[in-house]
Write an enzyme that holds these catalytic residues in place. Structure first.
Site, PDB file in Angstrom:
ATOM      1  N   GLU A  60      42.935  31.596  37.195  1.00  0.00           N
ATOM      2  CA  GLU A  60      43.596  32.687  36.493  1.00  0.00           C
ATOM      3  C   GLU A  60      43.173  32.621  35.034  1.00  0.00           C
ATOM      4  O   GLU A  60      43.009  31.534  34.474  1.00  0.00           O
ATOM      5  CB  GLU A  60      45.119  32.592  36.590  1.00  0.00           C
ATOM      6  CG  GLU A  60      45.827  33.695  35.806  1.00  0.00           C
ATOM      7  CD  GLU A  60      47.325  33.756  36.045  1.00  0.00           C
ATOM      8  OE1 GLU A  60      47.947  34.724  35.575  1.00  0.00           O
ATOM      9  OE2 GLU A  60      47.866  32.846  36.694  1.00  0.00           O
ATOM     10  N   ASN A 399      51.770  39.204  44.007  1.00  0.00           N
ATOM     11  CA  ASN A 399      51.904  37.869  43.443  1.00  0.00           C
ATOM     12  C   ASN A 399      53.314  37.678  42.891  1.00  0.00           C
ATOM     13  O   ASN A 399      53.719  38.349  41.950  1.00  0.00           O
ATOM     14  CB  ASN A 399      50.889  37.674  42.316  1.00  0.00           C
ATOM     15  CG  ASN A 399      51.046  36.329  41.626  1.00  0.00           C
ATOM     16  OD1 ASN A 399      50.595  35.315  42.133  1.00  0.00           O
ATOM     17  ND2 ASN A 399      51.681  36.317  40.460  1.00  0.00           N
ATOM     18  N   GLU A 400      54.080  36.807  43.514  1.00  0.00           N
ATOM     19  CA  GLU A 400      55.379  36.356  42.997  1.00  0.00           C
ATOM     20  C   GLU A 400      56.353  37.494  42.698  1.00  0.00           C
ATOM     21  O   GLU A 400      57.062  37.480  41.695  1.00  0.00           O
ATOM     22  CB  GLU A 400      55.182  35.504  41.743  1.00  0.00           C
ATOM     23  CG  GLU A 400      54.424  34.223  42.002  1.00  0.00           C
ATOM     24  CD  GLU A 400      54.382  33.305  40.792  1.00  0.00           C
ATOM     25  OE1 GLU A 400      55.029  33.613  39.776  1.00  0.00           O
ATOM     26  OE2 GLU A 400      53.686  32.276  40.867  1.00  0.00           O
TER      27      GLU A 400
END
Length: 846
Positions: A60, A399-400
């Site tokens: 990331e 994502n999350e």
């Protein structure tokens, strides 16, 4: 029976660890000591198959991991796109300093007008030149990390897009020099000839080494000179790729031998993902990372604000990610936004057209990766130098997300579209940002019910949690979705954290039939620009080093094996202690008032009481933060900026008790925190109400400063409202009551297991790989019984051990693997495993 062992602390005899680590390889005889542990191996057992993609890496762009990191570009803000709209500290000339030499004169400004280079590369530098004689005027770039690093003898490719209105052209001098102006390379002379954007190139060869160089671009003559995309690249990139990767960082990643690369995030994937295109320019700043912005010629790619507070150039884009994964033999696993934001934003799109566009973007991404050169996006891939497909097999959506139902509704739209066109592509869902809790449970229920193929789990927990949860996946449904553990780490950078991760990884391998992929996160961190800790690989301008976790991950990733071999371990079971100790009060960016604090036993005996009528003399600060005082009979913390203002009182030695009090938020961003079992400022439990920007409640357990959430649920605390709090503790079982209603309960009854093992088989070599983690301060005398298998005389042993408080830093990397040969191997043997160690034995079989 094995004699009992005390559970680990964090203090160790470093001398003992070092002595055992050195002595162990030479042990040829069986120690006479009674074993602490017995490992029994069934070599004829089938075990479970371990995927080639079992371990991978997660990249990331956090901690300046891309620009100024893995991406080898040495010029910061090369296209003059750093703007206050992205960061208040930015201007178009961030990292650039205008200046003159030899009687030069002029002015420099950044401009966004019709003369721009590209609609996505909108801002450029305009130099108004007013030189006389041989004078020159221009700009100097300071690079990333406080300098442009160069190495004597190395060659650097310079390029710039430029145009001039001077009839006879404009001479441009490009120099590399140190901060004092002394040259680091012979100057490169370029002549800009016309008033259309043209790319000019040349090469600079460094005459000496420096890690804080400067790049200057200065022009002679008069008139208007426009510059954009000023670039300096080392020729010695990873595999010599143009627009390539910083070699030392790429090599450290490649040395892990990862089975997959997950990219590009992370929180930057879905934040701002509901920002759409600008109708006029087909571009809007401050939106999520979207793959189409990152492909094609670099001069046509956008720059964009990064979720982590800085700009990213997209020079390292989807093509480069795919190419890097291919170069290191890893499976690419891209992540696309699901139009439901995570990472604290908690918004879901209501724009149907935008959702359809993102679904189409995901389909186009697969075409870009796998499509024939006759297809639209396959043709673009080919034009970038890769006509063959990248063989994409897995794609993650989202994502999350903390809005499970909204996320899953969108995810199903993506999945249906992808599976209809590309049925061989596995579409990966997720379970939110934590290892448990209401969001986690709801998403797993939805994923199971829908028959999702794979679910991405993320969690960052304390080392104690990892030592308590080796069997986490033992009970997962083998008929349900497979697990992709896309992000995990123990919350610090010490060897002890790495040992806890190693112990946990033995459980991942034992459950390799359900856990198909796992990656430590984050991967990279620039020591001068850190947004998150811990991280696997650290770097500065010209150096990089692996953490203790890097060494452990590398050991596991280079010695996976093809199948597990069934094995069991017997040994002492550590004691589970009741939750007791002092009580506490705290706040986090919030002002709050507390009153009528009382602790009683179940039969009503008062163990502690304070109504603050006589001040707050029973309370002591642990964090030394905030502004605590007694006002109108209440104990108040009045700062709305201070975080973690923990104070404590009393010392509850009973195992069964009730803590009651009244709490009121008076101002600020969150709620309040009620502590129990408070040992000190780094070891406690607290009930966090109104946490995470007043969106969630949780019970968090802190061990040596690292916190793990034991229970979470949606929660909001109203300013001015008085709440009745009751925390009921019965040994290790806790029930939480808010205004008389049961809010939640949990049992902290998991045993810390400092000793862990797994055995795998390498089909190519026929070796058994015995992996043992001893995460305690004492040696572990262990009998290993390999059954009726015949073993070769010599085995290879690799050990990582040391002081559990040690870490690898820029100045020293003391934690390194030590490999040796062990002679006289037998199918049953006893070995002493060093304190605080990971040991891998590769044992050949006949």
């Amino acid at each position: 029976m094995p004699r009992p062992r005390s559970i680990l602390g964090l203090l160790t005899a470093a001398l003992l660890a070092a002595t055992v680590a050195v002595a162990a390889p030479s042990l040829a005889t069986t120690p006479t000591a009674e074993p602490d542990y017995i490992i029994s191996v069934d070599p004829s057992g089938a075990g479970v198959s371990i995927s080639n993609s079992m371990y991978g890496v997660f990249f990331e762009d956090i901690n300046y991991a891309a620009d100024g990191g893995l991406y080898a570009e040495l010029v910061r803000n090369r296209s003059f796109e750093f703007l206050p709209a992205d960061n208040r500290a930015y201007t178009g000339l961030t990292a650039w300093t205008p200046g003159a030499e030899g009687g030069g004169a002029g002015s420099a400004s950044t401009v966004n007008d019709g003369a721009r280079l590209d609609d996505r590369n909108r801002t450029y530098l305009r130099l108004q030149l007013a030189n006389s004689g041989s004078g020159r005027y221009g700009v100097t770039n300071s690079g990333y990390n406080n300098g442009v690093p160069v190495r004597a003898g190395a060659r650097y490719d310079f390029s710039v897009w430029a145009r001039t209105d001077a009839a006879d052209g404009t001479p441009v001098s490009v120099t590399l020099h140190d901060p004092a102006g002394q040259p680091l390379a012979a100057a490169l002379e370029i002549s800009v000839r016309n008033d259309t954007w043209t790319r000019y190139t040349g090469t600079l060869t460094a005459s000496r080494t420096a890690d804080a160089g400067r790049l200057s671009v200065r022009a002679g003559g008069t008139g208007t000179l426009r510059l954009d995309m000023v670039s300096l690249f080392p020729q010695d990139t990873y595999r010599g790729r143009p627009n390539g990767l910083r070699k030392d960082l790429a090599e450290k990643i490649a040395a892990l031998r990862p089975g997959f690369v997950r990219f590009p995030g992370g929180c930057l994937v879905n934040t701002n993902s509901m920002n759409g295109y600008d109708a006029a320019s087909n571009w809007e700043r401050a939106r999520a990372y979207q793959w189409k912005d990152t492909v094609g010629p670099v001069e046509t790619r956008a720059t964009n604000v990064n979720f982590w507070g800085y700009n990213q150039s997209y020079g390292l884009g989807y093509f480069e990610y795919f190419q890097f994964a291919e170069d290191i033999g890893a499976m690419p696993v891209p992540v696309v936004p699901a139009l439901v934001t995570g990472c604290g934003q908690n918004r879901a799109t209501v724009d149907e057209a935008l959702l359809r566009r993102h679904i189409q973007d995901a389909l186009d991404l697969i075409e870009f990766a796998n499509g024939p050169t006759s297809s639209t996006w396959g043709q673009l891939r080919a034009s970038m130098g890769h006509p063959a497909p990248f063989n994409l097999t897995h794609l993650a959506v989202g994502n999350e997300e903390n809005l499970p139902d909204e996320f899953f509704a969108n995810f199903e739209r993506f999945r249906a579209a992808i599976e209809a066109r590309y049925p061989d592509v596995t579409v990966i869902s997720n379970s939110g940002p934590l290892s448990q809790g209401a969001t986690f449970d709801r998403l797993w229920d939805l994923n199971r019910a829908a028959g999702v193929d794979m679910v991405d789990e993320h969690y960052y927990n304390s080392p104690t949690w990892f030592l308590q949860n080796n069997n986490r996946y033992d009970s997962y449904d083998r008929n349900g979705p497979e697990v992709f553990l896309g992000e995990y780490a123990s919350q610090d950078a010490l060897l002890f954290n790495s040992l806890s991760e190693a112990a946990y990884m033995t459980g991942l391998e034992r459950n390799a039939d359900i856990v198909k992929m796992a990656s430590y996160a984050p991967l990279l961190a620039n020591i001068d620009n850190v947004q998150w800790r811990p991280d696997l690989i650290w770097f500065d301008n010209d150096e990089s080093w692996g953490t203790t976790s890097y060494q452990v991950q590398k050991l596991f990733m280079n010695n996976v094996g093809d199948r597990t071999v069934p094995s069991t371990v017997t040994g002492a079971i550590p004691e589970v202690k009741p939750i007791n100790g002092p009580i506490g009060l705290s706040t986090w960016a919030t002002a709050a008032a507390y009153d009528d604090v009382k602790v009683t036993t179940p039969d009503g005996t008062v163990l502690f009481s304070d109504d603050f009528s006589n001040g707050a003399g029973q309370w002591r600060p642990l964090a030394n933060r905030g502004s605590w005082s007694v006002v109108d009979g209440e104990y108040r913390q009045t700062s709305t900026s201070a975080q973690d203002t923990l104070v404590s009182a009393g010392n509850i030695t009973a195992s069964d008790y009730d803590l009651t009090l009244k709490a009121r938020k008076t101002a600020g961003a969150e709620g309040f925190l009620i502590g129990f079992g408070v040992q000190d400022a780094a070891n406690y439990y607290w009930w966090n109400l109104g946490g995470w920007n007043n969106t969630q409640g949780a019970v968090e357990k802190a061990v040596n400063g690292a916190k793990t959430s034991l229970i979470t649920k949606a929660n909001r605390i109203n300013t001015g409202q008085t709440y009745d709090i009751r925390i009921q503790v019965r040994g290790v079982r806790v029930s939480l009551f808010l205004d008389g209603e049961l809010w939640g309960s949990f049992a902290d009854d998991k045993v810390v297991q400092p000793f862990a093992q797994v055995v795998t088989r390498d089909n190519a070599t026929g070796e058994l790989i015995v992996k043992v983690v001893n995460a305690q301060d004492t040696p572990a005398v262990t009998k290993i019984d390999l059954g009726d298998v015949k073993v070769r005389n010599n085995a290879q042993m690799t050990v990582i051990s040391g002081d559990p408080r040690e870490q690898n830093t820029r100045s020293a990397q003391p934690i390194q693997p030590v490999t040796s040969t062990v002679k006289g191997m037998k199918s049953t043997f006893t070995r002493t495993f060093a304190p605080n160690s990971v040991t891998f034995l590769r044992i050949g079989t006949k």
